[in-house]
Design a protein around this motif. Sequence first.
Motif, short mmCIF file in Angstrom:
data_model
loop_
_atom_site.label_atom_id
_atom_site.label_comp_id
_atom_site.label_asym_id
_atom_site.label_seq_id
_atom_site.Cartn_x
_atom_site.Cartn_y
_atom_site.Cartn_z
N ARG A 299 0.28 -0.63 14.17
CA ARG A 299 -0.88 -1.43 13.76
C ARG A 299 -0.53 -2.26 12.52
O ARG A 299 -1.15 -3.27 12.26
CB ARG A 299 -2.08 -0.53 13.48
CG ARG A 299 -2.71 0.03 14.75
CD ARG A 299 -4.02 0.71 14.47
NE ARG A 299 -3.87 1.90 13.66
CZ ARG A 299 -3.72 3.13 14.13
NH1 ARG A 299 -3.71 3.33 15.43
NH2 ARG A 299 -3.59 4.16 13.32
N LEU A 300 0.46 -1.78 11.75
CA LEU A 300 0.98 -2.50 10.60
C LEU A 300 2.50 -2.52 10.69
O LEU A 300 3.09 -1.68 11.36
CB LEU A 300 0.57 -1.81 9.29
CG LEU A 300 -0.91 -1.81 8.93
CD1 LEU A 300 -1.17 -0.95 7.71
CD2 LEU A 300 -1.43 -3.22 8.72
N VAL A 301 3.14 -3.48 10.03
CA VAL A 301 4.60 -3.56 9.98
C VAL A 301 5.04 -3.67 8.52
O VAL A 301 4.29 -4.14 7.67
CB VAL A 301 5.15 -4.77 10.77
CG1 VAL A 301 4.87 -4.62 12.24
CG2 VAL A 301 4.62 -6.07 10.23
N GLN A 302 6.26 -3.22 8.25
CA GLN A 302 6.82 -3.30 6.91
C GLN A 302 7.48 -4.66 6.73
O GLN A 302 8.30 -5.08 7.54
CB GLN A 302 7.84 -2.20 6.67
CG GLN A 302 8.39 -2.23 5.26
CD GLN A 302 9.35 -1.08 5.00
OE1 GLN A 302 9.35 -0.10 5.73
NE2 GLN A 302 10.15 -1.21 3.98
N LEU B 135 0.84 -1.20 0.00
CA LEU B 135 0.00 0.00 0.00
C LEU B 135 0.87 1.25 0.00
O LEU B 135 2.02 1.21 0.44
CB LEU B 135 -0.92 0.00 1.23
CG LEU B 135 -1.98 -1.09 1.25
CD1 LEU B 135 -2.58 -1.23 2.63
CD2 LEU B 135 -3.06 -0.78 0.22
N ALA B 136 0.31 2.33 -0.47
CA ALA B 136 1.03 3.60 -0.54
C ALA B 136 1.41 4.10 0.86
O ALA B 136 0.64 3.95 1.81
CB ALA B 136 0.17 4.65 -1.24
N ASP B 137 2.59 4.70 0.93
CA ASP B 137 3.08 5.25 2.21
C ASP B 137 2.06 6.17 2.86
O ASP B 137 1.84 6.09 4.07
CB ASP B 137 4.38 6.03 2.00
CG ASP B 137 5.55 5.14 1.62
OD1 ASP B 137 5.46 3.92 1.83
OD2 ASP B 137 6.54 5.68 1.11
N LEU B 138 1.45 7.04 2.06
CA LEU B 138 0.52 8.01 2.64
C LEU B 138 -0.69 7.35 3.25
O LEU B 138 -1.32 7.89 4.14
CB LEU B 138 0.10 9.05 1.60
CG LEU B 138 -0.72 8.53 0.42
CD1 LEU B 138 -2.15 8.98 0.55
CD2 LEU B 138 -0.13 9.09 -0.87
N MET B 139 -1.03 6.13 2.81
CA MET B 139 -2.17 5.42 3.38
C MET B 139 -1.84 4.74 4.70
O MET B 139 -2.74 4.53 5.52
CB MET B 139 -2.67 4.34 2.41
CG MET B 139 -3.42 4.85 1.23
SD MET B 139 -4.22 3.49 0.37
CE MET B 139 -5.50 3.07 1.54
N VAL B 140 -0.59 4.35 4.88
CA VAL B 140 -0.25 3.52 6.04
C VAL B 140 0.74 4.15 7.01
O VAL B 140 1.08 3.53 8.01
CB VAL B 140 0.29 2.15 5.57
CG1 VAL B 140 -0.77 1.38 4.81
CG2 VAL B 140 1.55 2.30 4.76
N ALA B 141 1.19 5.36 6.75
CA ALA B 141 2.22 5.99 7.60
C ALA B 141 1.81 6.01 9.07
O ALA B 141 2.60 5.62 9.95
CB ALA B 141 2.53 7.40 7.10
N LYS B 142 0.60 6.42 9.35
CA LYS B 142 0.14 6.49 10.74
C LYS B 142 0.03 5.09 11.36
O LYS B 142 0.41 4.89 12.52
CB LYS B 142 -1.20 7.21 10.81
CG LYS B 142 -1.71 7.43 12.21
CD LYS B 142 -2.99 8.24 12.23
CE LYS B 142 -3.47 8.42 13.65
NZ LYS B 142 -4.71 9.18 13.72
#
Length: 118
Positions: free
Chosen positions: A76-79, A63-70
């Motif tokens: 809540r998510l990991v890379q 997913l795009a950085d701007l969608m998942v940055a927070k």
Amino acid sequence: MPNSFDEIRRYPSVTQISGEWGGIHQFRHLGKIVDFEVGQHFTMNSARAVKNACLTGYGYSLLADLMVAKDLAENRLVQLPPNYEPVDQPIYAFYPQRRHTPQKVRVFIDYLTEIFGR
């Protein structure tokens, strides 16, 4: 926690497929481009739905950085996998060719350029 693409393949994917885009993702790792063919476990046509599926633990996605940055910042998510950076994908704005572009269209395009231009 999977650390390689081979380990990630064991988990279900949540993908957004649009035409030719979405089946293979490219990443940079140690100066090389790495292709990752994504399994087609659960396919959607909405990035927001894909994100929500990932947040509920259904699987992994790109997913795009701007969608998942927070969500990344708040754990809540990991890379996955670490030390692999997705290759940038272009974003296009389509609008009808006109002699004089409406002001609201011009302002919106300028906004997109400001946000995504970096």
